[in-house]
Design a protein around this motif. Structure first.
Motif, PDB file in Angstrom:
ATOM      1  N   LEU B 189       0.832  -1.202   0.000  1.00  0.00           N
ATOM      2  CA  LEU B 189       0.000   0.000   0.000  1.00  0.00           C
ATOM      3  C   LEU B 189       0.871   1.259   0.000  1.00  0.00           C
ATOM      4  N   THR B 190       2.056   1.158   0.558  1.00  0.00           N
ATOM      5  CA  THR B 190       2.980   2.289   0.463  1.00  0.00           C
ATOM      6  C   THR B 190       3.278   2.581  -1.004  1.00  0.00           C
ATOM      7  N   CYS B 191       3.440   1.528  -1.803  1.00  0.00           N
ATOM      8  CA  CYS B 191       3.669   1.706  -3.241  1.00  0.00           C
ATOM      9  C   CYS B 191       2.469   2.354  -3.907  1.00  0.00           C
ATOM     10  N   ASN B 192       1.284   1.790  -3.669  1.00  0.00           N
ATOM     11  CA  ASN B 192       0.080   2.338  -4.290  1.00  0.00           C
ATOM     12  C   ASN B 192      -0.127   3.791  -3.886  1.00  0.00           C
ATOM     13  N   GLY B 193       0.000   4.047  -2.592  1.00  0.00           N
ATOM     14  CA  GLY B 193      -0.211   5.400  -2.081  1.00  0.00           C
ATOM     15  C   GLY B 193       0.799   6.379  -2.651  1.00  0.00           C
ATOM     16  N   LEU B 194       2.050   5.933  -2.700  1.00  0.00           N
ATOM     17  CA  LEU B 194       3.095   6.803  -3.247  1.00  0.00           C
ATOM     18  C   LEU B 194       2.795   7.149  -4.707  1.00  0.00           C
ATOM     19  N   GLU B 195       2.281   6.174  -5.458  1.00  0.00           N
ATOM     20  CA  GLU B 195       1.948   6.429  -6.861  1.00  0.00           C
ATOM     21  C   GLU B 195       0.845   7.477  -6.989  1.00  0.00           C
ATOM     22  N   TRP B 196      -0.175   7.378  -6.140  1.00  0.00           N
ATOM     23  CA  TRP B 196      -1.264   8.369  -6.203  1.00  0.00           C
ATOM     24  C   TRP B 196      -0.712   9.752  -5.885  1.00  0.00           C
ATOM     25  N   VAL B 197       0.051   9.806  -4.794  1.00  0.00           N
ATOM     26  CA  VAL B 197       0.558  11.106  -4.353  1.00  0.00           C
ATOM     27  C   VAL B 197       1.527  11.685  -5.389  1.00  0.00           C
ATOM     28  N   ALA B 198       2.490  10.860  -5.827  1.00  0.00           N
ATOM     29  CA  ALA B 198       3.517  11.358  -6.749  1.00  0.00           C
ATOM     30  C   ALA B 198       2.903  11.746  -8.095  1.00  0.00           C
ATOM     31  N   SER B 199       1.864  11.003  -8.519  1.00  0.00           N
ATOM     32  CA  SER B 199       1.275  11.323  -9.819  1.00  0.00           C
ATOM     33  C   SER B 199       0.434  12.594  -9.774  1.00  0.00           C
ATOM     34  N   HIS B 200       0.127  13.052  -8.582  1.00  0.00           N
ATOM     35  CA  HIS B 200      -0.540  14.353  -8.443  1.00  0.00           C
ATOM     36  C   HIS B 200       0.477  15.465  -8.233  1.00  0.00           C
ATOM     37  N   GLY B 201       1.766  15.097  -8.247  1.00  0.00           N
ATOM     38  CA  GLY B 201       2.796  16.091  -7.992  1.00  0.00           C
ATOM     39  C   GLY B 201       2.947  16.387  -6.510  1.00  0.00           C
ATOM     40  N   GLY B 202       2.583  15.420  -5.668  1.00  0.00           N
ATOM     41  CA  GLY B 202       2.611  15.649  -4.225  1.00  0.00           C
ATOM     42  C   GLY B 202       3.865  15.168  -3.535  1.00  0.00           C
ATOM     43  N   GLY B 203       4.921  14.885  -4.291  1.00  0.00           N
ATOM     44  CA  GLY B 203       6.200  14.503  -3.681  1.00  0.00           C
ATOM     45  C   GLY B 203       6.313  13.022  -3.375  1.00  0.00           C
ATOM     46  N   GLN B 204       7.360  12.693  -2.630  1.00  0.00           N
ATOM     47  CA  GLN B 204       7.665  11.280  -2.365  1.00  0.00           C
ATOM     48  C   GLN B 204       7.646  10.955  -0.877  1.00  0.00           C
ATOM     49  N   PRO B 285      -2.177   5.657 -14.721  1.00  0.00           N
ATOM     50  CA  PRO B 285      -2.678   6.992 -15.070  1.00  0.00           C
ATOM     51  C   PRO B 285      -1.978   8.093 -14.261  1.00  0.00           C
ATOM     52  N   ALA B 286      -2.178   9.317 -14.731  1.00  0.00           N
ATOM     53  CA  ALA B 286      -1.609  10.470 -14.026  1.00  0.00           C
ATOM     54  C   ALA B 286      -2.684  11.106 -13.165  1.00  0.00           C
ATOM     55  N   GLY B 287      -2.247  11.892 -12.217  1.00  0.00           N
ATOM     56  CA  GLY B 287      -3.197  12.625 -11.389  1.00  0.00           C
ATOM     57  C   GLY B 287      -3.496  13.977 -12.006  1.00  0.00           C
ATOM     58  N   GLU B 288      -4.319  14.746 -11.320  1.00  0.00           N
ATOM     59  CA  GLU B 288      -4.670  16.086 -11.762  1.00  0.00           C
ATOM     60  C   GLU B 288      -3.399  16.938 -11.860  1.00  0.00           C
TER      61      GLU B 288
END
Lengths: 331, 418
Positions: B189-204, B285-288
């Motif tokens: 889930l750390t991987c999944n969560g990191l992907e959501w956050v990073a794809s929104h430009g929210g860092g690592q 996919p990418a985030g907003e």
């Protein structure tokens, strides 16, 4: 034990008393010696496998030990339990186990789980025991069958139930839905509001047989003539249960409850397998394991283990006091 | 003359009998997701034939969190029974002290690997492990269903959500799910969560310089979006899914989209799979207002310092991480090579098209903050996955949970990561 010297000639009273005392002390010394001889190996083994690890754990909880370097641990006092870090300018923060919300959450989870599951198991176990105590055909088979859940290793039953409770393929949802109790499948182990219920269901399924067995043993100690007498007097069976059976098996139930409660308070395997890493079900033992082996916080985990030991010891003492249990063998 | 021949035959016989006695027995320990164990077994068969040594495989559960606890225990106890450990890409800083430095032994191999991957296994100049395969997730989608409704594979998470909702509505099949991923509280889930956050430009979560950045508006938006999926396009149960549970739902044809690693590609295409020839993969996919982000995963082989046969163990590791072995695994089970040249191999492209497409995804994958947080990574990861899981489960809002996570991480960091 009284020591009577057989065949001793009748003599003066004082002489008899003196000799008796001498014989007694010699005999009791001998008995004491052999008692120690028999006990020593056991005490040694206990000290080695239970005492030493306990002492070592308590010691580690006062150090900064890391699993990578246990030998290089330094004494740091109570830092793992409570420490105030001063940031200067009058600002600061408390650190340590005693102010760690995750730890207190684990304590609460464990106590909650133990209280609910042991209560249900006691009531159900009593019912099972009463049924199994009655005379009916095939009783031996039923007794054996009831024990099966207890005989299955916890890891296996936890995994088995995890599949039965699966939201997509689980048989539990399927059954409840076909009877019409549920309208849509429940993700038992995933849903925060049902995770603890799932754990308790599996524990009750698994451990009720154990309770039933212990209580059944108590039931069989009740002499049959008491029931006969009650029957002749025309007492209602429900009243017989409350006034005769229950008081007589009370000691057996109290002992069974403390066995189960001790077991439940240190629960690890069931929760670790059924709902891994779930905050709603994390028990004290799981918290300790996590810090000891997953994180680089061996000393913190040791502190958690030490507190776990203290919490269980305290609950046990309070229970023994409250239930007025006697372990001294007094009648 | 005759007696001479007999003598020779005898001598040869003795040599044959005593031959295997000088051979070594090694053990390798590995988790078992999908075909991991079969892969290792195949590699080992070739090694055994070549060297005469025997290798025993010790199987572990598929949760990498569980594996880590056991390995740490064995290593701290100096257990000599295990020679080679298969280690997760994020473990290097935490276990470095217990492994043999492979820098010299792997001088020639190390250079062939993708630089970012080999770098991830270096701790203070020590090469802790050699990369065996890389991992970078894919979005699996049901080609047949998307074509039926004239849809293109989604480019953003919002599109994915919209498409899934539409298809679910039109299909009207209560057994079908829109999207499955790894939502259980564990490393995945750390991987999944990191992907959501990073794809929104929210860092690592924690940046390479050690700064904690997780509490920001973009991360909040990412988690809010993901929380909105639970109970609408994703089943409630996704909160307890790891890789194999998600694949189980997907491979029985019960999901439109799945986020998973490439190993699921080979298995979804296998004989008894319900989605065989009905699916395809694209990058996540990418985030907003962001770019797609794939979490860098993968496994490496490390040699225990406590091994009785370190030299043989190093040879085994080199054998199993060689270009040939990586090519073999890519063909067998779509494991992504860490050696760049294997991606261009025509045989690989033919057997597992996903591998050939994935070189860019691997090269640009986002690393979890295991390097900056050092030995405290596991706890950082646990705090993060707990915050994400609770947000998904609706316990506290994304804002509250990230604010609390930020506080926790700052407490954890105190003076600095160590």
């Amino acid at each position: 034990m009284t020591n009577v010297k057989l065949g001793a000639p009748p003599t003066e009273h004082s002489f008899v008393a003196d000799e008796a005392a001498a014989v007694q002390s010699q005999l009791s010394r001998q008995r004491l010696r052999s008692a120690w001889m028999f006990l020593t190996p056991m005490i040694l083994v206990l000290a080695l496998v239970a005492g030493w690890p306990l002492v070592k754990t308590i010691w580690f909880s006062f150090t900064d030990a890391s699993l990578d370097d246990l030998a290089g641990a330094n004494f740091v006092g109570f830092r793992n339990y409570l420490e105030y870090v001063d940031y200067g300018d009058g600002e600061g923060e408390y650190f340590g186990l005693l102010v760690d919300p995750n730890w207190w959450n684990a304590v609460w989870n464990t106590v909650y789980y133990a209280a609910i599951s042991v209560t249900i198991e006691t009531v159900l176990g009593l019912v099972f025991a009463l049924v199994l105590n009655a005379e009916f055909r095939g009783r031996a088979w039923v007794r054996a069958a009831v024990l099966i859940p207890w005989a299955i290793p916890t890891i296996v039953s936890a995994k088995m139930w995890a599949w039965m409770m699966n939201d997509q393929f689980g048989i539990l949802n399927d059954m409840l839905m076909s009877v019409g109790i549920l309208s849509q499948p429940i993700a038992w182990t995933a849903n925060p509001s049902t995770a603890m219920i799932a754990v308790i269901i599996v524990d009750v399924w698994k451990t009720t047989p154990f309770m039933a067995l212990l209580i059944l043993a108590g039931l069989q100690m009740v002499p049959g003539d008491i029931y006969e007498a009650a029957k002749i007097d025309g007492i209602h069976p429900v009243k017989v249960f409350w006034k005769v059976t229950l008081p007589l098996i009370r000691p057996a139930i109290l002992v069974a409850v403390i066995f189960r409660a001790l077991d439940a308070l240190r629960v690890f395997d069931l929760i670790y397998v059924l709902t891994p890493n779930n905050t709603q079900t994390k028990s004290m033992s799981v918290f300790a394991q996590e810090n000891l082996f997953q994180f680089d916080k061996f000393s913190y985990g040791s502190a958690a283990s030490t507190l776990l030991f203290l919490v269980i010891a305290m609950i046990t003492l309070v229970y023994i006091k409250a239930a007025k249990l006697e372990f001294e063998g007094g009648r | 003359m005759k007696s001479m021949k007999l003598w020779f035959a005898l001598a040869a016989g003795v040599a044959l009998i005593s031959g295997p006695a000088s051979a070594v027995e090694l053990s390798i320990v590995s988790g078992a997701t999908g075909q991991d164990i079969e892969d290792i077994r195949a590699g080992i068969a070739a090694y055994e034939k070549q060297t005469g040594n025997t290798v025993k495989i010790v199987e572990m559960p598929n949760s990498s969190t569980d594996q880590f606890g056991q390995y740490r225990l064995w290593l701290s106890a100096g257990n000599p029974d295990i020679d080679v450990y298969r280690t997760d890409v994020v473990w290097a800083p935490q276990l470095a002290a217990h492994f043999v430095d492979l820098s010299d032994a792997a001088k020639d191999i190390a250079g062939q690997n993708i630089p970012s991957i080999i770098e991830s296994q270096k701790v203070e100049g020590k090469l802790v492990a050699l990369p065996m395969f890389a991992d970078a997730p894919a979005l699996y989608y049901r080609k047949d269903l998307l074509e039926k409704y004239g849809m293109e594979p989604p480019k953003t998470w919002a599109e994915l959500e919209k498409d899934a909702k539409q298809i679910l509505e039109k299909e009207g099949d209560s057994g079908l799910n829109g999207f499955v991923f790894q939502g259980a509280p564990y490393e995945g889930l750390t991987c999944n969560g990191l992907e959501w956050v990073a794809s929104h430009g929210g860092g690592q979560i924690v940046e390479p310089d050690g700064e904690i950045t997780i509490n920001n508006d973009k991360a909040v938006a990412a988690l809010k979006q993901a929380a909105g999926w639970i109970g609408t396009i994703a089943p409630q149960g996704v909160l307890s899914y790891q890789e194999e549970e998600a694949r189980g739902v997907w491979q029985t044809g019960k999901a439109i989209f799945m986020r998973n690693w490439p190993y699921a590609y080979a298995l979804s295409q296998s004989g008894e799979s319900a989605v065989k020839d009905k699916f395809a993969v694209v990058p996540l996919p990418a985030g907003e207002g962001g770019n797609p982000a794939a979490c860098l995963g993968g496994y490496n082989l490390a040699v225990s310092k406590y091994s009785r046969h370190p030299d043989d163990a190093v040879e085994l590791v080199k054998f199993l991480t060689s270009a040939d072995a990586q090519k073999d695994r890519a063909i067998r089970s779509a494991k992504l090579p860490t050696i760049g040249s294997v991606y261009e191999d025509p045989e690989v492209a033919k057997a597992q098209p996903i591998v050939a497409q994935w070189k860019d995804v691997v090269t640009n994958a986002v690393a979890r903050p295991s390097a900056p947080t050092k030995k405290q990574y596991n706890e950082v990861s646990k705090d993060f996955w707990t915050a994400v899981n609770e947000t998904l489960a609706g316990r506290g809002s994304a804002e509250e949970n990230l604010k609390q996570l930020d506080r926790q991480l700052k407490r954890l960091k105190r003076g600095g990561w160590e």
